[in-house]
Design a protein around this motif. Structure first.
Motif, PDB file in Angstrom:
ATOM      1  N   ILE A 161       0.853  -1.172   0.000  1.00  0.00           N
ATOM      2  CA  ILE A 161       0.000   0.000   0.000  1.00  0.00           C
ATOM      3  C   ILE A 161       0.899   1.235   0.000  1.00  0.00           C
ATOM      4  CG2 ILE A 161      -1.877   1.232   1.147  1.00  0.00           C
ATOM      5  CD1 ILE A 161      -2.621  -1.601   0.255  1.00  0.00           C
ATOM      6  N   ILE A 162       0.762   2.075  -1.006  1.00  0.00           N
ATOM      7  CA  ILE A 162       1.561   3.295  -1.111  1.00  0.00           C
ATOM      8  C   ILE A 162       0.624   4.478  -0.932  1.00  0.00           C
ATOM      9  CG2 ILE A 162       3.113   4.658  -2.576  1.00  0.00           C
ATOM     10  CD1 ILE A 162       3.809   2.059  -4.055  1.00  0.00           C
ATOM     11  N   THR A 163       0.973   5.399  -0.056  1.00  0.00           N
ATOM     12  CA  THR A 163       0.115   6.563   0.181  1.00  0.00           C
ATOM     13  C   THR A 163       0.055   7.429  -1.074  1.00  0.00           C
ATOM     14  OG1 THR A 163       1.972   7.810   1.093  1.00  0.00           O
ATOM     15  CG2 THR A 163       0.569   6.615   2.649  1.00  0.00           C
ATOM     16  N   GLU A 164      -0.976   8.255  -1.134  1.00  0.00           N
ATOM     17  CA  GLU A 164      -1.190   9.049  -2.340  1.00  0.00           C
ATOM     18  C   GLU A 164      -0.028  10.004  -2.624  1.00  0.00           C
ATOM     19  OE1 GLU A 164      -5.113  10.594  -2.470  1.00  0.00           O
ATOM     20  OE2 GLU A 164      -4.751  11.805  -4.266  1.00  0.00           O
ATOM     21  N   ASP A 165       0.563  10.548  -1.562  1.00  0.00           N
ATOM     22  CA  ASP A 165       1.711  11.448  -1.753  1.00  0.00           C
ATOM     23  C   ASP A 165       3.021  10.673  -1.938  1.00  0.00           C
ATOM     24  OD1 ASP A 165       2.072  12.473   1.755  1.00  0.00           O
ATOM     25  OD2 ASP A 165       2.322  10.548   0.778  1.00  0.00           O
ATOM     26  N   ARG A 166       2.952   9.354  -1.851  1.00  0.00           N
ATOM     27  CA  ARG A 166       4.088   8.441  -2.046  1.00  0.00           C
ATOM     28  C   ARG A 166       5.179   8.597  -0.997  1.00  0.00           C
ATOM     29  NH1 ARG A 166       6.580   6.278  -6.286  1.00  0.00           N
ATOM     30  NH2 ARG A 166       7.786   8.142  -6.717  1.00  0.00           N
TER      31      ARG A 166
END
Lengths: 112, 110
Positions: free
Chosen positions: B63-68
């Protein structure tokens, strides 16, 4: 599955000896790497090769050299082994630059 | 290559999900997030990688956050054999130097 084979699992050598660590991969990968792993220091890149006869220094090349005469084989050479080169040595290969690495099982080298 | 920050160790009960976090706040747009694990006395083994979308394979989910700037590796049903050191790495597609940090030592307990 890719197989990366290191010639020895354990090796004991004396100070001053010339040591060869051999690595062979069977998937025609362009890139091959040598790392050493020490407790508390993680994996550190010694040398890598992106083609036959081509090599680049990693972060800790001092005291080491490498040879890549055939695509499938990458050798790490300790010209004159010293006790501070006692370590786990890991060979890896990858198909393209920046892609996933496939590692061998490692060679635990002890220099006495 | 961007640096990563991981907790030094974590525990997980057998059969439960193991969620391993990784911070990579300096990641740039062309850098991928890779996860490897290393079982004692063996070479590191590739688990999964991703750029910005969540990824799943037979071993794990990423799972990678939207802001990476951070990611989480999920082992959905941890077993004792998942006890290992897990490394989070970022690398750009043109980069040779895959830099391994200290990783997270995961202990799966019965």
């Amino acid at each position: 599955d890719v197989k990366v084979t290191q010639s020895s699992r354990y090796l004991v050598k004396r100070t001053g000896e010339k040591v060869f660590l051999e690595c062979v991969q069977d998937m025609d990968h362009e890139n091959m790497f040598w790392y050493r792993q020490d407790p508390g220091l993680g994996l550190r890149l010694i040398y890598f090769s992106y083609d036959v006869k081509m090599k680049e220094k990693g972060d800790i090349p001092e005291g080491y050299s490498v040879s890549r005469e055939k695509k499938e084989r990458f050798s790490l050479i300790l010209e004159s082994a010293s006790t501070n080169q006692t370590s786990m040595y890991l060979c890896a290969s990858s198909d393209r630059v920046g892609e996933k690495l496939f590692f061998g099982s490692g060679t635990q080298l002890s220099v006495l | 290559d961007a640096k990563t920050t991981q907790p030094p160790s974590m525990d997980c009960a057998e059969g439960r999900a193991a969620n391993l976090p990784c911070n990579h706040s300096t990641i740039s747009g062309n850098e991928y997030v890779y996860w490897y694990r290393q079982i004692h006395s063996q070479g590191p083994q590739y688990i999964i990688h991703g750029l910005k979308n969540n990824e799943t394979n037979e071993m794990a989910s990423l799972i990678i956050t939207e802001d990476r700037k951070s990611s989480t590796l999920i082992l959905p049903h941890a077993t004792l054999r998942d006890t290992a050191v897990y490394y989070c790495i970022v690398i750009y597609t043109g980069g040779f130097k895959t830099i391994f940090g200290a990783g997270t030592r995961l202990f799966v307990k019965a």
